[in-house]
Design an enzyme around this catalytic site. Structure first.
Site, PDB file in Angstrom:
ATOM      1  N   GLU A 613       0.735  -1.270   0.016  1.00  8.27           N
ATOM      2  CA  GLU A 613       0.065   0.098   0.253  1.00  8.27           C
ATOM      3  C   GLU A 613       0.831   1.209  -0.012  1.00  8.27           C
ATOM      4  OE1 GLU A 613      -3.189  -0.214  -0.450  1.00  8.27           O
ATOM      5  OE2 GLU A 613      -3.439  -2.338   0.048  1.00  8.27           O
ATOM      6  N   CYS A 647      -2.291   9.308   2.634  1.00 11.06           N
ATOM      7  CA  CYS A 647      -1.963   8.687   1.311  1.00 11.06           C
ATOM      8  C   CYS A 647      -2.901   9.008   0.123  1.00 11.06           C
ATOM      9  CB  CYS A 647      -1.523   7.286   1.362  1.00 11.06           C
ATOM     10  SG  CYS A 647      -2.924   6.203   2.092  1.00 11.06           S
TER      11      CYS A 647
END
Length: 860
Positions: A613, A647
């Site tokens: 990720e 993010c």
């Protein structure tokens, strides 16, 4: 605990409570010096006594041995008592008693010695019964020989209680025998025999006495006398135990501790104890853990777990003990009281964990505690064996060596633990998730404080974006785990007739979870939830940049899991490197692209599958049909959440030229609405994680292009929500992921420019579109490559349990959340179950034209 068992327990306890006034309860005669005892025996026409002690205390008993003959009393000594006396230990003493022709018994020592003396008396009174036949309550009935108890510890209470605790030699099952004849006739509270007791025993036996008083007081069977005794005992312990601990020859402190233990024992006899004792007894039987030590460690943990049910009663004790004020709320007073217990434990060197507990033993230990406590103990909250397991996990010793050999050792232990199949049963996984849920729920304030310390997150933001999402994931997983784990039936090809086909989901085994600093709780614990639900063991490596949250994560994991199941490795790059050199069955990494490449490189050496990720420059597209005020509201929230350190935050805006000015005006307005006119002074606005990242973000600011914000505070590591206009792809701010509160705005004229701009750069983790044009939505979502995203909103796709979350290309690989998360940590085995009642021979040699024609008919 199910409702029927609860009703039975409460009915049993209610009847017992009603019966207390008519039960043959009595208190022993209290003497204050061993010199008084021989004369008392003489009054009772006792000429020969059986002295039960141990080899260490034998020297202390010499004075008593010398005093008895002066009054014409012969003394026979048995000095082989064991800590946590066993059945065979008692039988040996009983045989010696029978051979001696004694008329009375003296128990000289701590709880174990007095328990042994009582058990000898039980065998004398009931020679027709084995001790195991008398366990439980009110089974002795018969009168014991005259029994005198001389406690040599800071507190046992056994010199006045109705119980003796015995351990089965073979099964290590520690059980109580309780009946009124077991109350000693005489108790000698002589402080001088306690002077040489080691400080650590003073501490643990004193806290044992405190436990008796507290458990008797908070239970449901109290009477006026037991409440009075318990309150006085608590007062005496809290005001004297530290003095007795630091100065063993403080006669006043020693005397008061003996009185406190006696009063607490009286309260115990009248009103009984609770789960602290039940769990402690099981640990003493299995591992010979001293009872006082086990009670000391367990007491604050169990009290916390009882929650609001005991607040009012604990406030009474807290105020009486001088650790809380009458003006305090019941909750605050309780917190102060438990904090004082923890302070005393720490001050006296009592550990917070207990060594040697084995995870495979816990179900049986909890079953024994359940059997002892329910229905007898009138506890404030009823728990069954499964619920009691929590306490064993919480007190287990879970320290981990963070060196390379230490990491190798814990990984090897996890492999062995996984190989036992302990993580496979769904009930085990569910129990683990429930423990985790309860602990997080009970410690939200600590978690929130850690997030504030690391990132300046407000309580609301911390819950909304971290603790709350973790709790939601656990709840979702608990609701669906049985369905997720179920075999998936598949159609079987006619060529495999007759057979059943299915996919079986199995855990990978030992997984590594490496998490980032920006959402340090969520992005550590949520993948752990999925890994545990899928049946894996895990080693967690939180970020060194968020030390406060990493510390809380370590505390949460230690409270809920043994290291063989889940372990936390803290530290920095050296520890990361040590971990990546090991062979795991699966690696789950969240972080930067640069580190992600290193993780993948290391994983490739062992052919280990990974989920990455990562991040990237996530575009936020606005066209002329968008609701601009609403778009600005949602963009400002998503971009400046966690000070831009998300993010999936919008990294830049790609706006249609015709609405740019309106959008900028609305963005300015919304920043002021959401963060105030002075965002740097807003306590709910976060901060940059550290100076390194603060300086990096500041270097991206092009002041002439700043149209809003731009101010910074290096001391507080804060940067204002900032908007930059007239940006091109050549600007520094477009050369890397910003990961901060800076929002550059680019423009486009026609739709094709959007596709070109997005697809000509690295694939982003997220993409957002604000529009009312459905054709544009279809075009962009079809032709652009990105991890996931939203239409007319930002970030919220990350918080949807029914949607997997993950990246693509440079922004990552794999996904998790909900069922997708369960599947991410599961290997899917394709299995064909072929039947044996028929076997078509088309595939076997020798081949012929008929077989060939059938195969060609079927395989097309």
């Amino acid at each position: 605990m199910n409702i029927l068992k609860k009703l039975y327990c409460r009915l049993f306890q209610g009847v017992f409570h009603i019966a207390i006034p008519i039960l043959p309860y009595r208190e022993p005669l209290i003497l204050h010096s061993i010199q008084e005892l021989p004369a008392e025996f003489k009054k009772q026409n006792i000429t020969k006594v059986f002295l039960v002690t141990d080899s260490v205390l034998r020297k202390l008993a010499c004075e008593l041995e010398a005093l008895l003959p002066v009054e014409g009393i012969e003394c026979v000594v048995y000095d082989k008592t064991l800590p946590n006396p066993t059945v065979s230990n008692v039988e040996e003493a009983y045989t010696a008693y029978k051979a001696s022709g004694c008329q009375a018994i003296i128990g000289f020592g701590g709880g174990s010695t007095i328990d042994c003396a009582k058990a000898v008396g039980v065998r004398v009174a009931r020679p027709d019964k084995k001790l195991s036949q008398l366990k439980g309550i009110l089974k002795v009935h018969h009168k014991l020989p005259l029994l005198a108890a001389i406690p040599t510890t800071a507190g046992t209470g056994s010199e006045t209680t109705v119980a003796t605790i015995i351990t089965d030699d073979k099964t290590h099952y520690k059980y109580p025998i309780s009946d009124f004849p077991l109350i000693p006739r005489i108790a000698v509270l002589d402080p001088k025999v306690t002077f040489t007791m080691p400080a650590n025993l003073t501490a643990t036996t004193g806290m044992d006495a405190l436990t008796h008083a507290i458990e008797a007081f908070i239970g449901g069977s109290t009477v006026k006398k037991s409440r009075k005794y318990a309150i006085k005992a608590v007062q005496l312990v809290l005001s004297n135990i530290e003095n007795a601990y630091t100065n063993g020859y403080d006669e006043t402190a020693r005397k008061n501790m003996l009185i406190a233990a006696n009063l607490a024992g009286n309260a115990f006899s009248l009103s009984y104890v609770g789960y602290v004792h039940a769990v402690a007894h099981s640990l003493g039987g299995a591992y010979n853990i001293p009872h006082g030590l086990a009670n000391s460690v367990l007491l604050p943990i169990v009290l916390k777990q009882y929650g609001s049910k005991i607040w009012k009663k604990l406030k009474i004790l807290a105020v009486a003990g001088g650790v809380a004020d009458e003006a305090d709320s019941a909750q605050i007073a309780t917190e102060k009281f438990i904090a004082e217990i923890l302070r005393l434990n720490k001050a006296m060197g009592i550990p917070t964990t207990l060594k040697n507990i084995k995870v495979e033993d816990i179900p049986e230990l909890a079953r024994r505690a359940d059997k002892e406590a329910n229905p007898l103990y009138p506890v404030p909250v009823l728990w069954n064996a499964k619920e009691l397991e929590h306490f064993y996990y919480e007190v287990m010793d879970k320290e981990i060596d963070m060196s390379k050999p230490g990491i190798q050792l814990i990984l090897e232990k996890q492999r062995k633990f996984f190989a036992t199949g302990a993580t496979l049963p769904l009930n085990t996984r569910i129990g683990a998730l429930k423990r985790l849920y309860r602990y997080i729920k009970d410690h939200q304030q600590e978690i929130s404080a850690a997030l504030t310390a690391d990132l300046g997150k407000s309580t609301v933001e911390g819950f909304m974006c971290e603790e709350g999402l973790v709790l939601s994931e656990i709840t979702y997983m608990l609701k669906h785990i049985r369905r997720f784990a179920r075999n998936e039936k598949k159609m079987t090809a006619i060529t495999n007739f007759a057979a059943n086909s299915y996919i079986k989901k199995s855990p990978y085994g030992n997984v590594l979870i490496m998490s980032p600093w920006n959402y340090p709780f969520l992005l550590t614990i949520e993948p752990l939830v999925d890994a545990i639900a899928a049946g894996n063991t895990a080693i967690i490596k939180p970020s060194a940049y968020s030390p406060n949250t990493s510390s809380i994560v370590e505390k949460v994991v230690k409270a809920c899991f043994v290291p063989e199941y889940v372990a936390v490795v803290t530290g920095g790059r050296a520890e990361n490197q040590n971990l990546l050199e090991q062979k795991f069955d699966y690696i789950f990494f969240t972080g930067s692209q640069n580190v992600g490449r290193e993780v993948m490189r290391k994983a490739a050496e062992h052919l280990t599958p990974v989920t990455l990720e990562l991040g990237g420059k996530s575009p936020c597209i606005i066209d002329k049909t968008a609701n601009i005020p609403l778009a600005a509201t949602r963009i400002v929230w998503g971009k400046f959440l966690n000070c831009g350190q998300t993010c999936v935050a919008p990294d830049y805006i790609l706006c249609q030229e015709s609405v740019k000015d309106e959008l900028i005006a609305e963005l300015k307005k919304q920043i002021s609405v959401q963060f105030g006119s002075e965002p740097l002074s807003n306590p709910d606005y976060g901060k940059i994680i550290n100076k390194k990242h603060f300086d990096r973000i500041c270097s991206l600011l092009n002041i002439p292009k700043v149209v809003y914000g731009g101010r910074t505070n290096s001391a507080m590591l804060k940067i204002e929500p900032t908007i930059m206009d007239n940006i091109t792809w050549d600007d520094d701010v477009m050369g890397e992921e910003i990961f901060g509160p800076v929002l550059p705005i680019l423009t486009y004229k026609i739709e094709d420019e959007i596709i070109t701009a997005v697809n000509s750069h690295d694939k982003p983790l997220a993409l957002y579109i604000f529009t009312n044009d459905k054709k544009l939505v279809k075009k962009i979502t079809s032709e652009c490559s990105f991890g996931g995203g939203c239409i007319n909103d930002t970030i919220i796709h990350l918080a949807t349990n029914n949607l997997g979350f993950g990246g693509v290309g440079e922004s990552g690989m794999g996904a998790y959340h909900g069922k997708t998360g369960f599947d991410a940590f599961s290997h899917k085995k394709s299995i064909v179950d072929k039947k044996t009642w028929i076997d078509l021979n088309m595939r076997y040699q020798p081949y012929n034209k008929f077989k060939e024609s059938v195969l060609r008919l079927l395989l097309k």
